[in-house]
Design a protein around this motif. Structure first.
Motif, mmCIF file in Angstrom:
data_model
loop_
_atom_site.group_PDB
_atom_site.id
_atom_site.type_symbol
_atom_site.label_atom_id
_atom_site.label_comp_id
_atom_site.label_asym_id
_atom_site.label_seq_id
_atom_site.Cartn_x
_atom_site.Cartn_y
_atom_site.Cartn_z
ATOM 1 N N MET A 59 -8.965 10.668 -1.255
ATOM 2 C CA MET A 59 -8.311 11.649 -1.742
ATOM 3 C C MET A 59 -7.504 12.684 -0.568
ATOM 4 N N LEU A 60 -8.433 12.376 0.608
ATOM 5 C CA LEU A 60 -7.728 13.187 1.847
ATOM 6 C C LEU A 60 -6.427 12.241 2.417
ATOM 7 N N ARG A 61 -6.649 10.738 2.234
ATOM 8 C CA ARG A 61 -5.464 10.006 2.589
ATOM 9 C C ARG A 61 -4.508 10.148 1.866
ATOM 10 N N GLY A 62 -4.416 10.271 0.582
ATOM 11 C CA GLY A 62 -3.505 10.666 -0.346
ATOM 12 C C GLY A 62 -2.725 12.052 0.011
ATOM 13 N N LEU A 63 -3.533 12.723 0.345
ATOM 14 C CA LEU A 63 -3.115 14.385 0.657
ATOM 15 C C LEU A 63 -2.255 14.170 2.089
ATOM 16 N N LEU A 64 -2.876 13.424 2.717
ATOM 17 C CA LEU A 64 -2.029 13.340 4.167
ATOM 18 C C LEU A 64 -0.746 12.497 3.877
ATOM 19 N N LEU A 65 -0.706 11.713 3.189
ATOM 20 C CA LEU A 65 0.601 10.993 2.846
ATOM 21 C C LEU A 65 1.397 11.944 2.214
ATOM 22 N N THR A 66 1.039 12.704 0.997
ATOM 23 C CA THR A 66 1.798 13.574 0.569
ATOM 24 C C THR A 66 2.386 14.575 1.410
ATOM 25 N N LEU A 67 1.688 15.206 2.402
ATOM 26 C CA LEU A 67 2.189 16.090 3.393
ATOM 27 C C LEU A 67 3.146 15.507 4.358
ATOM 28 N N LEU A 111 15.240 13.857 -11.050
ATOM 29 C CA LEU A 111 14.582 13.247 -10.002
ATOM 30 C C LEU A 111 13.883 12.001 -10.164
ATOM 31 N N LEU A 112 13.099 12.129 -11.336
ATOM 32 C CA LEU A 112 12.509 10.846 -11.775
ATOM 33 C C LEU A 112 13.124 9.706 -11.766
ATOM 34 N N ILE A 113 14.377 9.696 -12.359
ATOM 35 C CA ILE A 113 15.156 8.600 -12.520
ATOM 36 C C ILE A 113 15.825 7.948 -11.374
ATOM 37 N N GLN A 114 15.779 9.061 -10.317
ATOM 38 C CA GLN A 114 16.299 8.754 -9.012
ATOM 39 C C GLN A 114 15.319 7.868 -8.132
ATOM 40 N N VAL A 115 14.125 8.417 -8.544
ATOM 41 C CA VAL A 115 13.009 7.744 -7.550
ATOM 42 C C VAL A 115 12.995 6.278 -8.097
ATOM 43 N N ILE A 116 12.913 6.053 -9.471
ATOM 44 C CA ILE A 116 12.674 4.775 -10.003
ATOM 45 C C ILE A 116 13.921 3.736 -9.629
ATOM 46 N N PHE A 117 15.158 4.365 -9.630
ATOM 47 C CA PHE A 117 16.393 3.747 -9.476
ATOM 48 C C PHE A 117 16.348 3.018 -7.985
ATOM 49 N N THR A 148 11.134 -0.465 0.925
ATOM 50 C CA THR A 148 9.575 -0.256 0.363
ATOM 51 C C THR A 148 9.145 0.903 -0.452
ATOM 52 N N PRO A 149 8.365 1.155 -1.179
ATOM 53 C CA PRO A 149 7.998 2.328 -1.825
ATOM 54 C C PRO A 149 8.095 3.586 -1.073
ATOM 55 N N TRP A 150 7.697 3.469 0.263
ATOM 56 C CA TRP A 150 7.934 4.694 0.906
ATOM 57 C C TRP A 150 9.272 5.030 1.255
ATOM 58 N N VAL A 226 4.695 7.033 -9.524
ATOM 59 C CA VAL A 226 5.218 6.021 -10.625
ATOM 60 C C VAL A 226 5.575 4.724 -9.805
ATOM 61 N N ILE A 227 6.069 4.536 -8.396
ATOM 62 C CA ILE A 227 6.385 3.522 -8.024
ATOM 63 C C ILE A 227 5.219 2.950 -7.059
ATOM 64 N N GLY A 228 3.818 3.562 -7.336
ATOM 65 C CA GLY A 228 2.845 2.984 -6.531
ATOM 66 C C GLY A 228 2.612 3.614 -5.255
ATOM 67 N N LEU A 229 3.287 4.408 -4.609
ATOM 68 C CA LEU A 229 3.158 5.012 -3.388
ATOM 69 C C LEU A 229 1.593 5.675 -3.383
ATOM 70 N N ALA A 230 0.930 5.626 -2.442
ATOM 71 C CA ALA A 230 -0.667 6.158 -2.497
ATOM 72 C C ALA A 230 -0.458 7.443 -2.107
ATOM 73 N N ASP A 231 0.196 8.495 -2.893
ATOM 74 C CA ASP A 231 0.120 9.668 -2.523
ATOM 75 C C ASP A 231 -1.208 10.538 -3.179
ATOM 76 N N LEU A 232 -1.044 11.779 -3.317
ATOM 77 C CA LEU A 232 -2.204 12.370 -3.612
ATOM 78 C C LEU A 232 -2.506 12.134 -5.146
ATOM 79 N N LEU A 233 -1.610 12.121 -6.162
ATOM 80 C CA LEU A 233 -1.508 12.103 -7.305
ATOM 81 C C LEU A 233 -2.175 10.366 -7.761
ATOM 82 N N HIS A 234 -1.417 9.475 -6.957
ATOM 83 C CA HIS A 234 -1.740 8.393 -7.167
ATOM 84 C C HIS A 234 -3.075 7.832 -6.781
#
Length: 295
Positions: A59-67, A111-117, A148-150, A226-234
């Motif tokens: 969870m802390l790794r996901g939080l760090l990526l989110t920040l 914004l969700l459509i833009q991320v998936i696009f 890449t997802p990032w 939704v695109i598999g990036l290991a953020d906090l929610l993922h």
């Protein structure tokens, strides 16, 4: 006979509190107690699981990526927003309309459509090429390897952020008195010099909404899950997909979002207080009534 200042008299008649005020207070307390009782007595909340994963490495790794994503997006989006705002306020109709079209498109699509696009850009352009129009190709890249997802997350969030920051910066520029522009132009200053004079004055109105936009951007990063990036929610989704503890892991993610959002909101309030000095309306001092008294 002399005039002396007597005690201040209240000009407005004090009103007794309405009984509905106490009804509202009682209703709020009742709802709060019901929620507290449900949280403490319902075992499905899984508080032991919440405590187990609250400070876990995943969870802390996901939080760090989110920040990290939030910081990168705000920097890129702010630079892009300044450029678009200058174009939007430019006397050049082509530049102004191009900036308007950009803002219209990115603010008008979810914004969700833009991320998936952007994550699926390879389906539209398998090869991303730099070429002379109707001429030879200078450079070419495989889209799947490049985006890449990032990269897709940064592109989607930054381009969207740039549209909103453009309107914030434009509002700040328009808030500066027009006479400042006219005076600078009358002195024969170049546009770059004029911008250097106007921009510091616009900062007062730009900083507070920018801080608010930072809070919004921090929460919007959850869409990249939704695109598999290991953020906090993922990260929370990966864990509860293994142990089936959906609610406890969502509580863990919500806790970190609430904590960081509260800290950012506090910083926002400090910035608003700092940049509103000298502009906030001052309270009028109480006027004492004059009384006649014998000498």
């Amino acid at each position: 006979m002399t005039v002396t200042a007597g005690p201040v008299r209240r000009t407005r008649r004090e009103r007794k509190p309405s009984p509905w005020r106490y009804v509202a207070i009682a209703a709020i307390l009742l709802v709060a107690l019901m929620l507290l009782d449900a949280a403490l007595t319902n075992p499905n909340f899984g508080w032991p699981t919440v405590g187990q994963y609250l400070f876990s490495a995943v969870m802390l790794r996901g939080l760090l990526l989110t920040l990290e994503l939030t910081v990168v997006v705000m920097i890129v989006g702010s630079v892009l927003g300044i450029i678009l705002a200058v174009m939007r306020t430019s006397a050049n109709p082509f530049a102004s309309r191009a900036a308007w079209g950009y803002i219209w498109f990115f603010r008008g699509t979810p914004l969700l459509i833009q991320v998936i696009f952007w994550f699926n850009i390879a389906a539209l352009f398998p090869q991303i090429e730099l070429a002379v129009p109707f001429g030879p190709t200078l450079l070419g890249f495989d889209a799947n390897a490049l985006v890449t997802p990032w990269t897709a997350a940064v592109l989607a969030l930054s381009l969207n952020e740039g549209a909103y920051m453009a309107e914030i910066v434009r509002g700040g520029l328009l808030g500066v008195d027009r006479g400042q522009y006219e005076a600078a132009q009358a002195l024969g200053m170049r546009p770059r010099k004029v911008f250097g004079i106007i921009m510091p004055q616009a900062v007062r109105t730009i900083i507070p909404p920018t801080a608010n936009q930072l809070v919004t951007t921090f929460k919007n990063t959850a869409l990249v899950s939704v695109i598999g990036l290991a953020d906090l929610l993922h990260s929370a989704q990966v864990v509860y997909a293994l142990n089936y503890q959906t609610i406890p892991l969502l509580i863990v993610a919500a806790f970190w979002y609430l904590l960081l959002t509260s800290l950012l909101s506090y910083v926002q309030s400090l910035l608003e207080r700092r940049y509103s000095k000298g502009y906030a309306p001052r309270s009028q001092p109480a006027v004492k009534e004059a009384q006649w008294s014998p000498r």
